[in-house]
Structure formats: C-alpha cells, structure tokens
Scaffold this active site. Sequence first.
Site, short mmCIF file in Angstrom:
data_model
loop_
_atom_site.label_atom_id
_atom_site.label_comp_id
_atom_site.label_asym_id
_atom_site.label_seq_id
_atom_site.Cartn_x
_atom_site.Cartn_y
_atom_site.Cartn_z
N ASP A 98 6.13 34.23 -35.81
CA ASP A 98 4.69 34.25 -35.51
C ASP A 98 3.87 35.11 -36.45
OD1 ASP A 98 5.43 36.81 -34.88
OD2 ASP A 98 5.36 36.53 -32.71
N GLU A 120 12.85 30.34 -34.53
CA GLU A 120 12.26 31.06 -33.39
C GLU A 120 10.99 30.34 -32.92
OE1 GLU A 120 10.36 35.21 -32.98
OE2 GLU A 120 12.47 35.64 -32.64
N GLU A 134 -0.57 36.62 -33.31
CA GLU A 134 0.74 35.97 -33.31
C GLU A 134 0.80 34.73 -32.44
OE1 GLU A 134 0.26 39.23 -33.05
OE2 GLU A 134 1.30 40.09 -34.77
N HIS A 209 2.89 49.10 -32.48
CA HIS A 209 2.13 48.77 -33.69
C HIS A 209 1.18 47.58 -33.56
CE1 HIS A 209 5.46 45.86 -33.87
NE2 HIS A 209 4.57 45.09 -34.46
N ARG A 211 -1.62 44.82 -33.37
CA ARG A 211 -3.05 44.82 -33.73
C ARG A 211 -3.96 44.72 -32.52
NH1 ARG A 211 -4.75 43.15 -39.21
NH2 ARG A 211 -2.91 43.21 -40.50
N HIS A 242 5.53 53.07 -37.58
CA HIS A 242 5.17 51.96 -38.48
C HIS A 242 4.31 52.49 -39.63
CE1 HIS A 242 3.30 48.12 -39.67
NE2 HIS A 242 4.15 47.49 -38.91
C1 UD1 Z 1 2.93 42.37 -38.99
C2 UD1 Z 1 2.87 41.09 -38.16
C3 UD1 Z 1 3.35 41.35 -36.74
C4 UD1 Z 1 4.71 42.03 -36.73
C5 UD1 Z 1 4.65 43.26 -37.61
C6 UD1 Z 1 6.04 43.84 -37.66
C7 UD1 Z 1 1.06 39.56 -38.69
C8 UD1 Z 1 -0.36 39.21 -38.48
N1 UD1 Z 1 1.50 40.65 -38.07
O1 UD1 Z 1 1.99 43.26 -38.43
O2 UD1 Z 1 3.46 40.11 -36.06
O3 UD1 Z 1 5.02 42.40 -35.42
O4 UD1 Z 1 4.24 42.90 -38.93
O5 UD1 Z 1 6.06 45.12 -38.16
O6 UD1 Z 1 1.75 38.89 -39.41
N2 UD1 Z 1 2.48 48.78 -44.43
C9 UD1 Z 1 3.00 49.54 -45.46
N3 UD1 Z 1 4.28 49.29 -45.87
C10 UD1 Z 1 5.07 48.35 -45.29
C11 UD1 Z 1 4.55 47.60 -44.23
C12 UD1 Z 1 3.24 47.81 -43.82
O7 UD1 Z 1 2.33 50.41 -46.00
O8 UD1 Z 1 6.22 48.20 -45.71
C13 UD1 Z 1 1.07 49.01 -44.00
C14 UD1 Z 1 0.05 48.46 -45.02
O9 UD1 Z 1 -1.02 49.34 -45.11
C15 UD1 Z 1 -0.40 47.16 -44.34
C16 UD1 Z 1 -0.35 47.56 -42.87
O10 UD1 Z 1 0.84 48.35 -42.76
O11 UD1 Z 1 -1.69 46.77 -44.77
C17 UD1 Z 1 -0.30 46.43 -41.88
O12 UD1 Z 1 0.68 45.43 -42.22
P1 UD1 Z 1 0.47 43.91 -41.69
O13 UD1 Z 1 1.64 43.11 -42.08
O14 UD1 Z 1 -0.87 43.41 -42.10
O15 UD1 Z 1 0.42 44.06 -40.12
P2 UD1 Z 1 1.51 44.58 -39.11
O16 UD1 Z 1 0.77 45.31 -38.07
O17 UD1 Z 1 2.62 45.25 -39.82
N1 UDP Z 2 13.15 48.15 -36.56
C1 UDP Z 2 13.75 48.79 -37.63
N2 UDP Z 2 13.33 50.06 -37.93
C2 UDP Z 2 12.36 50.70 -37.22
C3 UDP Z 2 11.76 50.01 -36.14
C4 UDP Z 2 12.17 48.72 -35.85
O1 UDP Z 2 14.63 48.27 -38.29
O2 UDP Z 2 12.04 51.85 -37.55
C5 UDP Z 2 13.60 46.77 -36.26
C6 UDP Z 2 13.93 46.49 -34.82
O3 UDP Z 2 15.25 46.87 -34.51
C7 UDP Z 2 13.73 45.00 -34.76
C8 UDP Z 2 12.58 44.76 -35.70
O4 UDP Z 2 12.52 45.91 -36.54
O5 UDP Z 2 14.82 44.30 -35.30
C9 UDP Z 2 11.32 44.61 -34.94
O6 UDP Z 2 10.29 44.61 -35.84
P1 UDP Z 2 8.80 45.01 -35.47
O7 UDP Z 2 8.76 45.86 -34.26
O8 UDP Z 2 8.22 45.55 -36.72
O9 UDP Z 2 8.14 43.59 -35.23
P2 UDP Z 2 8.10 42.59 -33.99
O10 UDP Z 2 9.48 42.38 -33.48
O11 UDP Z 2 7.19 43.18 -32.99
O12 UDP Z 2 7.48 41.36 -34.57
#
Ligand code: UD1
Ligand code: UDP
Length: 381
Positions: A98, A120, A134, A209, A211, A242
């Site tokens: 998603d 999924e 999502e 985390h 949104r 996060h």
């Molecule tokens: C995204 C997904 C969400 C998922 C989450 C898992 C979408 C819309 N959202 O949300 O479904 O649950 O990932 O974690 O696809 N950032 C870093 N380094 C990283 C990763 C993120 O700095 O390695 C920071 C950046 O500033 C980035 C922000 O996190 O702009 C948000 O990342 P983004 O992928 O846009 O949204 P998530 O909340 O992570």
């Molecule tokens: N996870 C990880 N390190 C962390 C936190 C989560 O490896 O510090 C793993 C967790 O075990 C799971 C996945 O990340 O497998 C979940 O990802 P996240 O919570 O970012 O996204 P979501 O599942 O909500 O889409």
Amino acid sequence: MGRIKVLLVFGTRPDAIKMAPLYLELKRRPEFECLACVTAQHRKMLDDVLDAFGIKPDYDLDLMKEDQTLAYITAGVLTGLGEVLRREKPALVLVHGDTTTAFSAALAAFYEKIPVGHVEAGLRSYDRYFPFPEEMNRCLAGRLAEYHFAPTARNAENLRRENIMGKIFITGNTVIDAMKYTVGDGAFKTPALAALNFTSRRVIVMTCHRRESYGEAIAGIFRAVRRVAESFDDVSVVYPVHLSPYIRETASKILGGAPNILLIDPLDAAEMHRLISKCFFVMTDSGGLQEEAPALGKPVLVLRRETERPEAVESGTVSLAGVDENAVYTCACALLNNDSEYDRMARAVNPYGDGNACPRIADAISHCFGGGSARPEDFCP
Ligand code: UD1
Ligand code: UDP
C-alpha cells in the site's frame, strides 16, 4: 520456452522486507529472469534491508528527499520507472502492499501495458483516509493489477466483493517467509539493547509513524506512553524512531529525557525481530508488526483507529487501543496490571502464513505465464 522476465519494484522498509524473500525465491528458480528496481522512497531504511538480505538492485531511482510529498514520489516513480520498463520490457511487474511506490509503480506498468502482480493484495480498512494514503494506494494498485496475491482468505474475499479483474491466489504473507531469514538466537548488536535486562524489566517496544496521525493524535499517543513509563518502575520503553523529521522532533520533545524511555535509531530487521521476541509487549501503528509480533507470541496494542488486519484481532493477540491519550494509557495499564489479560493475549498465533508464500507466488506466476507449474493450492491457515 524462454525465461519469464519479472521486475520487482519496491522502495520503503516494509515493502523491502516483504519483497526480499520473494526476490530471493525468484532468483533461485531457473524459469525466471528476476530484476529489482528500487525507488528509494526511503534511503537508509531501505538500504539496511538490502544489506540484510544481500540484494543488489538492478535499478535505483534514488528518489528520497527530506519531507517529500506524495505527489513528488508519485511523479518520480512514474517518470523513472517508465524509462526502466521501456528498456527492460519485463513480462510482469510485481509491486507490494500500500505504499506510494506500489501504487505509482503499478500505474507506470499499466501505462506501458505490462501486467502487474500485487503482492499483499486485498487488505482493506474501508475508510479512504485511514490509513492515509495507504487505503487508496492499495485499492488503486488492486484495480491496476492482473494478478492478486492475497495473504488470507478474507483478503481474497474482499477482492471478489469488489469484482476485481484478474486472478486471485491465496498465498499467506511473505513477511512470515522473511522471518525465516531474520529470527535467530543471536545477541543484540546495539549496545543500548545489549545493556537492557529483559528479565528484571518489562520491556515495551513501540513504533509510531503514520501520516494520518501527524498532529494531535501522535502527541496524545506519546503523552500516554510517557505516563505509562512514569507509572511503572519496572517498565522500559524502547522506541526505534522512524527517520521522518516530523516524527523525530515530536518524539524527542514529548518522550525525550524520561529515564526509562530509550529513543534509538531504526534497527535492522534481524535486530528488530530479536527485540520483539524478547519484549513484554508491542505498541505500534505499523502494519507489519501486527503480523510479526503475534507470530512471536507477543501482544500488540495498535495505535490506530482501525486495522486492515482483523485476523490478528480475532485471534486475540492484537487489540485496537486507538489514538486517544487516555484510551492508550488505559489499554497499556490493563496489560501491565492484569496477568490473565496478558496471558490471554500472549499466545503464538499466526493467521498470516506458513512461511511458504514466496514459493506459492512463484508457482502461481509460472502457472500463469505458461511455465508449466500446476496452479498452487490456496493457503489455508
Ligand atoms: C512510508 C509509507 C507507509 C509505510 C512507511 C514505512 C507511503 C505514502 N507511506 O511512509 O505506508 O508505513 O513508509 O516506514 O508510501 N526518511 C529518511 N530516511 C529513510 C526513510 C525516511 O530520512 O530511510 C524520512 C525522509 O525525510 C522522508 C520521510 O522520512 O521524506 C518520510 O518518508 P515517506 O516514505 O514519505 O513516508 P513514511 O511516513 O516513511
Ligand atoms: N522494523 C525494522 N526496524 C525498526 C522498526 C521496524 O526493521 O526499527 C520492521 C518491522 O519489524 C516490520 C517493518 O519494519 O517488518 C514494518 O515497517 P514500518 O513500520 O516502517 O511500516 P508498515 O508495516 O507500517 O507499513
């Protein structure tokens, strides 16, 4: 008969963890030519997963920037992946779940008239703004896909009710396959975790985390967790925060400085699974953790208003705590104060698979693309 060229597209931590075992399964089978394109919607959190599973992507769109918008990610995937698709001309594109990576990659493939397989598939909350974006991402990816790999029978039923076009296979969730690679007996590599006494202290693992919770919901959840930590001397909260700047700032403002709250950087998947397996319970708004923690026998309080994973709630190990400060505090206290409530929830159950989702998906693709495999039996928990 030539090999079936399959391109996997992923780009965030959760879709990388759940696509990694599928990539490895397809790579090892001679009937497939398997390529990976990462969007790098996440950078560090994605690279940690690639390293953990030893995956070297063929293409890297390298999209992530600080505080990126959904439109920025969508446009970047459409443009960047479009070029890759025109060059590689895969027979099938696989996307996961998603994320905005999944939806926009499915759309990019559709524009090139390349069939899409949705891994999924069929999870639904039936609320367009929860989780945001999502719920809409997975509905739209489902509309675009021709092959739907549904983790559970209920997910498949959701798709049938929507009269979704294409073929549906019930496979289990690939996260259970991923855990075969990550869950072991090893010691913690993270010094702060190695120093924690999991026998004398009840360790709560939290992640948060989403949104749609930005603003008052996240602040309320964090205040509730702080109250829990202040109310119980024998509790330690471990929160791998996060990398989103908004989440990091809010977490450090509300949770920082409390003696029994450990704010740490994101962990790699093996370390995270080790932490879950040793903890008392989990508080999270994550999707993946609602699948992993029950498999490891740990209760989960879900920090959301809804969940698209009712199987885990029905099996009794996952409970919806909501996002209201008092409700979250009360749910956590109930688990800490009431042994029978805790024992009721702390049972290893796993409606999400037997760890063979990836071979089932590979067989299904072979079957659909004329490679000869019989249609795989649907997964039945
Ligand atoms: C995204 C997904 C969400 C998922 C989450 C898992 C979408 C819309 N959202 O949300 O479904 O649950 O990932 O974690 O696809 N950032 C870093 N380094 C990283 C990763 C993120 O700095 O390695 C920071 C950046 O500033 C980035 C922000 O996190 O702009 C948000 O990342 P983004 O992928 O846009 O949204 P998530 O909340 O992570
Ligand atoms: N996870 C990880 N390190 C962390 C936190 C989560 O490896 O510090 C793993 C967790 O075990 C799971 C996945 O990340 O497998 C979940 O990802 P996240 O919570 O970012 O996204 P979501 O599942 O909500 O889409």
